[in-house]
Design a protein around this motif. Sequence first.
Motif, short mmCIF file in Angstrom:
data_model
loop_
_atom_site.label_atom_id
_atom_site.label_comp_id
_atom_site.label_asym_id
_atom_site.label_seq_id
_atom_site.Cartn_x
_atom_site.Cartn_y
_atom_site.Cartn_z
N ARG A 1 0.82 -1.21 0.00
CA ARG A 1 0.00 0.00 0.00
C ARG A 1 0.85 1.25 0.00
NH1 ARG A 1 -1.96 0.84 6.08
NH2 ARG A 1 -3.44 2.11 4.99
N LEU A 2 2.08 1.12 0.47
CA LEU A 2 2.91 2.30 0.65
C LEU A 2 3.18 3.04 -0.65
CD1 LEU A 2 5.34 0.79 3.24
CD2 LEU A 2 3.23 2.02 3.60
N GLN A 3 2.92 2.40 -1.77
CA GLN A 3 3.18 3.06 -3.04
C GLN A 3 2.09 4.07 -3.38
OE1 GLN A 3 3.43 -0.20 -5.70
NE2 GLN A 3 4.81 -1.27 -4.32
N ASP A 4 1.04 4.09 -2.65
CA ASP A 4 -0.09 4.92 -3.09
C ASP A 4 -0.64 5.77 -1.94
OD1 ASP A 4 -3.40 4.42 -4.29
OD2 ASP A 4 -1.87 5.75 -5.06
N ILE A 5 0.23 6.48 -1.25
CA ILE A 5 -0.28 7.17 -0.07
C ILE A 5 -0.11 8.68 -0.14
CG2 ILE A 5 -0.26 5.35 1.67
CD1 ILE A 5 2.59 6.04 2.26
N GLU A 6 0.10 9.19 -1.36
CA GLU A 6 0.24 10.64 -1.47
C GLU A 6 -1.04 11.32 -1.02
OE1 GLU A 6 1.62 11.75 -5.46
OE2 GLU A 6 2.39 9.70 -5.41
N ASN A 7 -0.87 12.45 -0.39
CA ASN A 7 -2.00 13.28 0.07
C ASN A 7 -2.90 12.62 1.09
OD1 ASN A 7 -1.30 15.42 -1.54
ND2 ASN A 7 -2.33 14.49 -3.32
N ARG A 8 -2.46 11.53 1.67
CA ARG A 8 -3.31 10.89 2.68
C ARG A 8 -2.99 11.47 4.05
NH1 ARG A 8 -4.30 5.57 1.84
NH2 ARG A 8 -5.00 5.56 3.97
N LYS A 9 -4.01 11.72 4.83
CA LYS A 9 -3.79 12.26 6.17
C LYS A 9 -4.15 11.24 7.25
CE LYS A 9 -2.44 16.14 4.65
NZ LYS A 9 -1.00 16.42 4.69
N GLN A 10 -5.02 10.30 6.89
CA GLN A 10 -5.45 9.30 7.88
C GLN A 10 -5.24 7.91 7.28
OE1 GLN A 10 -9.34 11.19 7.82
NE2 GLN A 10 -9.36 10.93 10.03
N ALA A 11 -4.89 6.98 8.11
CA ALA A 11 -4.73 5.61 7.59
C ALA A 11 -5.02 4.59 8.69
CB ALA A 11 -3.31 5.42 7.07
N TYR A 12 -5.49 3.44 8.24
CA TYR A 12 -5.63 2.29 9.13
C TYR A 12 -4.39 1.43 8.99
CZ TYR A 12 -10.68 3.21 9.27
OH TYR A 12 -11.91 3.77 9.45
N VAL A 13 -3.94 0.87 10.10
CA VAL A 13 -2.83 -0.10 10.04
C VAL A 13 -3.26 -1.32 10.85
CG1 VAL A 13 -0.47 -0.57 10.79
CG2 VAL A 13 -1.01 1.62 9.72
N ARG A 14 -3.24 -2.45 10.19
CA ARG A 14 -3.66 -3.69 10.86
C ARG A 14 -2.51 -4.17 11.73
NH1 ARG A 14 -6.76 -6.94 7.32
NH2 ARG A 14 -5.51 -6.01 5.68
N ILE A 15 -2.82 -4.57 12.95
CA ILE A 15 -1.76 -5.17 13.76
C ILE A 15 -2.04 -6.66 14.02
CG2 ILE A 15 -1.08 -2.97 14.79
CD1 ILE A 15 -2.31 -3.98 17.44
N THR A 16 -3.30 -7.04 13.93
CA THR A 16 -3.66 -8.45 14.17
C THR A 16 -4.69 -8.89 13.14
OG1 THR A 16 -3.33 -8.11 16.54
CG2 THR A 16 -4.58 -10.04 15.92
N ARG A 17 -4.52 -10.10 12.65
CA ARG A 17 -5.53 -10.68 11.76
C ARG A 17 -6.36 -11.68 12.56
NH1 ARG A 17 -3.40 -9.56 6.73
NH2 ARG A 17 -1.19 -9.13 6.80
#
Length: 490
Positions: free
Chosen positions: A175-191
């Motif tokens: 996902r890191l390739q497409d994060i321009e102009n993003r201010k908020q993000a979810y990050v999964r820590i557990t599946r």
Amino acid sequence: MAELVDALDLGSSGIIRGGSNPFTRKRSIMLVYLETFGCQMNELDSELVKQQLKNNSYKFVEEDKSADIILVNTCSVRDLSEQKVLSRLGYFKLLKDMKPQLIIGIIGCMAERKKEILIAYPQIDLLVGPNRLYEISTLLKNIIGISKRTKQVSLFNIDRKDSSLELLERMDLERLQDIENRKQAYVRITRGCNKFCSYCVIPKTRGFEIHRNKDAILYEIKALVEAGVVEITLLGQTVNHYPEFHALLKDIHDRFPKLERLRFMTNYPRDISDDILDVMRNSSRICKYLHIPAQSGSNKILKLMNRGYTREHYLALIRKARSKMPDISIVGDMIVGFPGETQEDFEQSLSLIEEVQYQNLYIFKYSPRPDTVSFRKMIEDVSSKEKQIRHFKMLSLQQQISLKHLKNQLGKIVVILVEKALNAKLYMSARLIGRTEGNDVVIFQGSRDLIGKIVNIRIEYITSYILGGSFVSEFKNDHSYEDHKKTSQD
Ligand code: SAH
Ligand code: F3S
């Protein structure tokens, strides 16, 4: 790589021959329309699917009618969630009748849970479960450009040793390739989830609990922050169950001083340690916000739900959190009409709500899910009419509490992260919307330049459970707290 799992017992390949419309594809760029139902985890999954397909030269469109491929990321948590998707499928069938080459894919929890039924739908070409999403582009390739359509199925077999983890992990990192102009993000820590609450399908659809590697989480957050993300929400079904969760929180907070807000959800009431509460209290940029579902206020029902805590334990935890952080926002989930819930049990839920004074509460009518313990072993003895009545009563109580909370904000200056403009881009000045650290929604008139910034707003009015106010100033985080001085990776 495109190993097709025959969790359906579809024969050795897992491929079903079907669809009588021969088609060949002329266009080189395929247009995809992706619709997402359900929780934050699904929103994140959809983002990752989008990234994967963009990397493979697919383009995304906002309109289903102009798409070559329609993907629906689905939710199974309640029957209603599934009904919504089924009705969309009826509509998509009409689109396909007009455009036989249209490809329709069901992805996510419902693909996993309703596979036997969905496979028979003639309009569906693709079924991919939540733990196989990394295969979508390969499976689409199998469909596109061939004249005889074959249904592509990739599902997760929970009972089998599974090797998909590395490939799933790669999706989170790509996902890191497409994060321009993003201010908020979810990050999964557990599946996944291991709790097996008696009513819940999630352990069946998303599999057992697997914690992501801490270095991968930190790597992902570093890249997001460097790209300008200022608010991160850590996701897990029982997010606080991550080993040494307090240390993870502290590490993220201290390493990334440019990260203005750190949140996490959903919390499981049994595993909130003092360490976690202390890190929250002592870390200025960790939001004082706890989404911590009780599900019921009756010990009898909590036991039947297999929740592993009592009303007293839950209330003691809330008291402790408030004693450490008096302004903390507590948000919960409640289920009404669980099997065996008497009027008295229901009233205990109401009294718990009164006592906790939730800032916000998500209230659900119990929905029996096949394959769960409550479905198999308990008698559904609360009528749907009674569920409706209880739902309404609980909602009315919560609305009074929420309104009281909002009225308390009148006249105050609150700090919000501005998320977006509500009106079309005609003028620089716009109606902007943002959230406080406690997740109150605030609207105000201001310059579009403020989007993504943290600002002070004076609260002046309340409209449909939303706060309204006027812009005061930009918020300057002087990073002067002791915990801000820790190592920065800049
Ligand atoms: N991991 C989260 C739950 C995810 S499901 C947690 O532990 O809280 C989101 C919410 O849906 C749950 O908190 C519960 O309130 C509700 N829910 C789950 N299964 C349900 C069912 N079978 N019927 C009604 N509500 C349900
Ligand atoms: Fe579901 Fe309970 Fe896990 S609600 S997601 S089984 S904590």
